[in-house]
Scaffold this motif. Structure first.
Motif, PDB file in Angstrom:
ATOM      1  N   VAL A 168       7.500   9.475  -5.096  1.00 42.58           N
ATOM      2  CA  VAL A 168       7.951   8.978  -6.414  1.00 42.58           C
ATOM      3  C   VAL A 168       8.199  10.121  -7.383  1.00 42.58           C
ATOM      4  O   VAL A 168       9.252  10.197  -8.034  1.00 42.58           O
ATOM      5  CB  VAL A 168       6.924   7.984  -6.997  1.00 42.58           C
ATOM      6  CG1 VAL A 168       7.201   7.742  -8.482  1.00 42.58           C
ATOM      7  CG2 VAL A 168       6.988   6.661  -6.242  1.00 42.58           C
TER       8      VAL A 168
ATOM      9  N   THR B 270       5.810  -0.864 -15.038  1.00 39.63           N
ATOM     10  CA  THR B 270       5.021  -1.502 -13.982  1.00 39.63           C
ATOM     11  C   THR B 270       5.066  -3.010 -14.196  1.00 39.63           C
ATOM     12  O   THR B 270       4.775  -3.486 -15.297  1.00 39.63           O
ATOM     13  CB  THR B 270       3.553  -1.032 -14.030  1.00 39.63           C
ATOM     14  OG1 THR B 270       3.521   0.393 -13.881  1.00 39.63           O
ATOM     15  CG2 THR B 270       2.753  -1.683 -12.911  1.00 39.63           C
TER      16      THR B 270
ATOM     17  N   GLU C  43       0.816  -1.204   0.000  1.00 41.90           N
ATOM     18  CA  GLU C  43       0.000   0.000   0.000  1.00 41.90           C
ATOM     19  C   GLU C  43       0.853   1.257   0.000  1.00 41.90           C
ATOM     20  O   GLU C  43       0.435   2.307  -0.498  1.00 41.90           O
ATOM     21  CB  GLU C  43      -0.912  -0.021   1.240  1.00 41.90           C
ATOM     22  CG  GLU C  43      -1.874   1.146   1.316  1.00 41.90           C
ATOM     23  CD  GLU C  43      -2.792   1.066   2.529  1.00 41.90           C
ATOM     24  OE1 GLU C  43      -3.522   2.051   2.776  1.00 41.90           O
ATOM     25  OE2 GLU C  43      -2.778   0.017   3.229  1.00 41.90           O
ATOM     26  N   TYR C  44       2.080   1.162   0.511  1.00 44.51           N
ATOM     27  CA  TYR C  44       2.904   2.354   0.699  1.00 44.51           C
ATOM     28  C   TYR C  44       4.179   2.379  -0.140  1.00 44.51           C
ATOM     29  O   TYR C  44       4.663   3.464  -0.493  1.00 44.51           O
ATOM     30  CB  TYR C  44       3.291   2.494   2.193  1.00 44.51           C
ATOM     31  CG  TYR C  44       2.106   2.582   3.094  1.00 44.51           C
ATOM     32  CD1 TYR C  44       1.357   3.753   3.185  1.00 44.51           C
ATOM     33  CD2 TYR C  44       1.734   1.495   3.878  1.00 44.51           C
ATOM     34  CE1 TYR C  44       0.253   3.831   4.030  1.00 44.51           C
ATOM     35  CE2 TYR C  44       0.633   1.565   4.739  1.00 44.51           C
ATOM     36  CZ  TYR C  44      -0.100   2.740   4.796  1.00 44.51           C
ATOM     37  OH  TYR C  44      -1.185   2.810   5.616  1.00 44.51           O
TER      38      TYR C  44
ATOM     39  N   LYS D 254       5.541   5.587  -2.012  1.00 45.18           N
ATOM     40  CA  LYS D 254       4.838   6.037  -3.212  1.00 45.18           C
ATOM     41  C   LYS D 254       4.662   7.551  -3.256  1.00 45.18           C
ATOM     42  O   LYS D 254       4.687   8.158  -4.318  1.00 45.18           O
ATOM     43  CB  LYS D 254       3.468   5.350  -3.303  1.00 45.18           C
ATOM     44  CG  LYS D 254       3.545   3.862  -3.590  1.00 45.18           C
ATOM     45  CD  LYS D 254       2.163   3.238  -3.693  1.00 45.18           C
ATOM     46  CE  LYS D 254       2.259   1.744  -4.019  1.00 45.18           C
ATOM     47  NZ  LYS D 254       0.909   1.112  -4.122  1.00 45.18           N
ATOM     48  N   LYS D 255       4.520   8.191  -2.083  1.00 43.22           N
ATOM     49  CA  LYS D 255       4.207   9.614  -2.091  1.00 43.22           C
ATOM     50  C   LYS D 255       5.391  10.491  -2.491  1.00 43.22           C
ATOM     51  O   LYS D 255       5.207  11.680  -2.755  1.00 43.22           O
ATOM     52  CB  LYS D 255       3.656  10.042  -0.737  1.00 43.22           C
ATOM     53  CG  LYS D 255       4.630   9.977   0.413  1.00 43.22           C
ATOM     54  CD  LYS D 255       3.910  10.429   1.691  1.00 43.22           C
ATOM     55  CE  LYS D 255       4.843  10.495   2.876  1.00 43.22           C
ATOM     56  NZ  LYS D 255       4.122  10.971   4.092  1.00 43.22           N
TER      57      LYS D 255
ATOM     58  N   GLN E 267       6.916   1.281  -3.381  1.00 45.53           N
ATOM     59  CA  GLN E 267       6.962   1.030  -4.828  1.00 45.53           C
ATOM     60  C   GLN E 267       8.419   0.889  -5.255  1.00 45.53           C
ATOM     61  O   GLN E 267       9.312   1.535  -4.705  1.00 45.53           O
ATOM     62  CB  GLN E 267       6.307   2.183  -5.595  1.00 45.53           C
ATOM     63  CG  GLN E 267       6.296   1.995  -7.112  1.00 45.53           C
ATOM     64  CD  GLN E 267       5.556   3.118  -7.814  1.00 45.53           C
ATOM     65  OE1 GLN E 267       4.770   3.842  -7.190  1.00 45.53           O
ATOM     66  NE2 GLN E 267       5.809   3.271  -9.102  1.00 45.53           N
ATOM     67  N   THR E 268       8.647   0.009  -6.229  1.00 48.19           N
ATOM     68  CA  THR E 268       9.997  -0.173  -6.767  1.00 48.19           C
ATOM     69  C   THR E 268      10.082   0.477  -8.148  1.00 48.19           C
ATOM     70  O   THR E 268       9.224   0.252  -8.998  1.00 48.19           O
ATOM     71  CB  THR E 268      10.346  -1.662  -6.894  1.00 48.19           C
ATOM     72  OG1 THR E 268      10.278  -2.259  -5.589  1.00 48.19           O
ATOM     73  CG2 THR E 268      11.755  -1.838  -7.450  1.00 48.19           C
TER      74      THR E 268
ATOM     75  N   SER F 242      13.725   1.146  -4.116  1.00 52.80           N
ATOM     76  CA  SER F 242      12.396   1.095  -3.507  1.00 52.80           C
ATOM     77  C   SER F 242      12.207   2.308  -2.604  1.00 52.80           C
ATOM     78  O   SER F 242      13.146   2.724  -1.893  1.00 52.80           O
ATOM     79  CB  SER F 242      12.220  -0.197  -2.701  1.00 52.80           C
ATOM     80  OG  SER F 242      12.304  -1.322  -3.573  1.00 52.80           O
TER      81      SER F 242
END
Length: 446
Positions: free
Chosen positions: A295, A313, A241-242, A292-293, A244-245, A289
């Motif tokens: 990115v 993705t 949820e939080y 997300k906020k 991202q790679t 990694s």
């Protein structure tokens, strides 16, 4: 030499005398050329006005049919790709008719190969390599080799053999039809082939282009190539949820800088999360990694340092679909290749044969216009020997210069004589009817 001269001269007491005189002067005595009788059937003459109008139209039809013939040959070379060296053996002419029977009719050979159907709807016999076709020659001690032109080739032949043993195809072009109707038959036939070629080539080129674009993405720089076959599931944090790679392209000269600073480009980057996946001569492909906020902020600051974040993705279904698309395109291309090559071979033959029939029509019409009625002329196909064209032209002018004294001085370097309706406004005008035929379909430009 791939160049032939198709000429006609008025008949003496007999056409055989015309042939003997010309052949003795050019071939037997001076060895300037190899000559062949060019057989033109008794066509319907029509009126003088019809012949004058048809003469101009045949000139345009001649150019059109030759252009389409060369386009088909050129595209066959493109389709063969790595096998382009085999193009010559695939360019065959198929004389699909049989000699006329006692009633003046003719017919084609019945075949069952559905892939051999031409655009004009005429079936021809399957093509074979030139090695399967042999021409019979005889040589006597006192003369140059003479080719037996009395026996027309029925079935596939290389282009010179078809030309030198030309026989009018009565099945396709009935001689009981008017000259205008025969010309219209050829025009419609070749026009259909030209239209079909545009459709088939567009479809095949589109397929080939799509495949090439996908294949290019499988290779090349890490900046542009498809990354799907380079990454694995374990390289990514999925279903978080939080987190991202991201995939980052790093110049190899800045590898040390990346390893030292990537954790400080923004806040909220997972420590020691960067991993080298692969590298080429210029770049390395790294993972990182982060939350997300941040990115978008990371992408901005990374670009300032010349680190490029690839838009990627990880989705197993989409990756599998991409690989399946390439496989499908490769399969589709293979499926289309065979039928397309067969179509091109068959319709090249159709076009080439039609082109030579147009030449025969032009010789007939111009001979009647020049030499008058009743029809009495001998059509001759000349194959000039190497470096003998100037001497050959001089001998022909000696033989036929009396037919038109002004034309005896004409040639390719003299302004053309333009007599409306008689087709004399061609770049090379001589006192005898003359048309050049170049059977080289590979080197000559369209």
């Amino acid at each position: 030499m791939s160049e032939y001269w198709l000429i006609s001269a008025p008949g003496d007491k007999t056409c055989q005398q015309t042939w003997d005189t010309m052949n003795n002067m050019t071939s037997k005595q001076n060895n300037l050329s190899t000559n062949y009788k060019f057989q033109i059937p008794d066509l319907k003459v029509g009126t003088l006005d019809q012949l004058v109008g048809l003469s101009d139209d045949l000139g345009k039809l001649d150019g059109f049919v030759e252009q389409v013939t060369r386009k088909v040959a050129h595209y066959l070379g493109e389709v063969l790709e790595d096998q382009k060296d085999k193009l010559q053996e695939n360019l065959m002419a198929n004389n699909g008719g049989r000699p006329p029977d006692k009633d003046g009719g003719g017919g084609g050979f019945p075949v069952n190969d559905r892939d051999s159907e031409s655009s004009s709807g005429v079936y021809v016999t399957p093509l074979q390599s030139p090695a399967d076709t042999e021409s019979s020659t005889t040589t006597t001690p006192d003369q140059s080799p003479q080719v037996d032109t009395c026996q027309p080739i029925l079935g596939p032949a290389d282009l010179p053999s078809y030309l030198t043993r030309f026989q009018w195809d009565i099945a396709k072009y009935p001689i009981k039809q008017s000259l205008r109707n025969i010309a219209d038959i050829i025009s419609k036939q070749v026009g259909q082939i030209d239209a079909d070629l545009k459709t088939k080539s567009a479809a095949y080129n589109n397929l080939k282009g799509n495949l090439q674009n996908l294949e290019k993405k499988q290779t090349g720089s890490l900046l542009t190539r498809n990354l799907a076959d380079l990454v694995k599931k374990e390289h990514f944090i999925l279903d978080s949820e939080y987190l991202q790679t991201l995939l980052v392209i790093v110049p190899r000269a800045q590898t040390a800088e990346w390893n030292a600073t990537y954790e400080k480009i923004t806040d909220m980057i997972v420590p020691r999360s960067s991993q080298l996946i692969t590298q080429d001569n210029e770049y390395g492909l790294y993972t990182v990694s982060l939350f997300k906020k941040v990115v978008e902020e990371f992408k901005l600051h990374a670009r300032e340092k010349k680190f490029i974040v690839r838009d990627f993705t990880y989705n197993e279904e989409e990756l599998a679909a991409g690989k399946n698309e390439i496989t499908k395109l490769v399969t589709d291309k293979k499926k289309q290749f065979g039928p397309l090559v067969r179509w091109l071979k068959v319709n090249f033959s159709e076009c080439f044969c039609a082109w030579i029939h147009v030449k025969a029509l032009r010789v007939f019409v111009e001979s009647v216009l020049r030499y008058g009625l009743p029809v009495n002329f001998q059509a001759i196909l000349i194959h000039p020997n190497k470096k003998m064209t100037k001497r050959l032209r001089d001998v022909l002018n000696q033989l036929y210069g009396h037919l038109d004294s002004s034309a005896a001085l004409s040639g390719p370097n003299v302004d053309s004589v333009d007599i409306p309706g008689l087709g004399f406004g061609q770049s090379e005008y001589y006192p005898y009817v003359y048309y050049k035929i170049n059977v080289d379909m590979i080197e000559s430009k369209i």
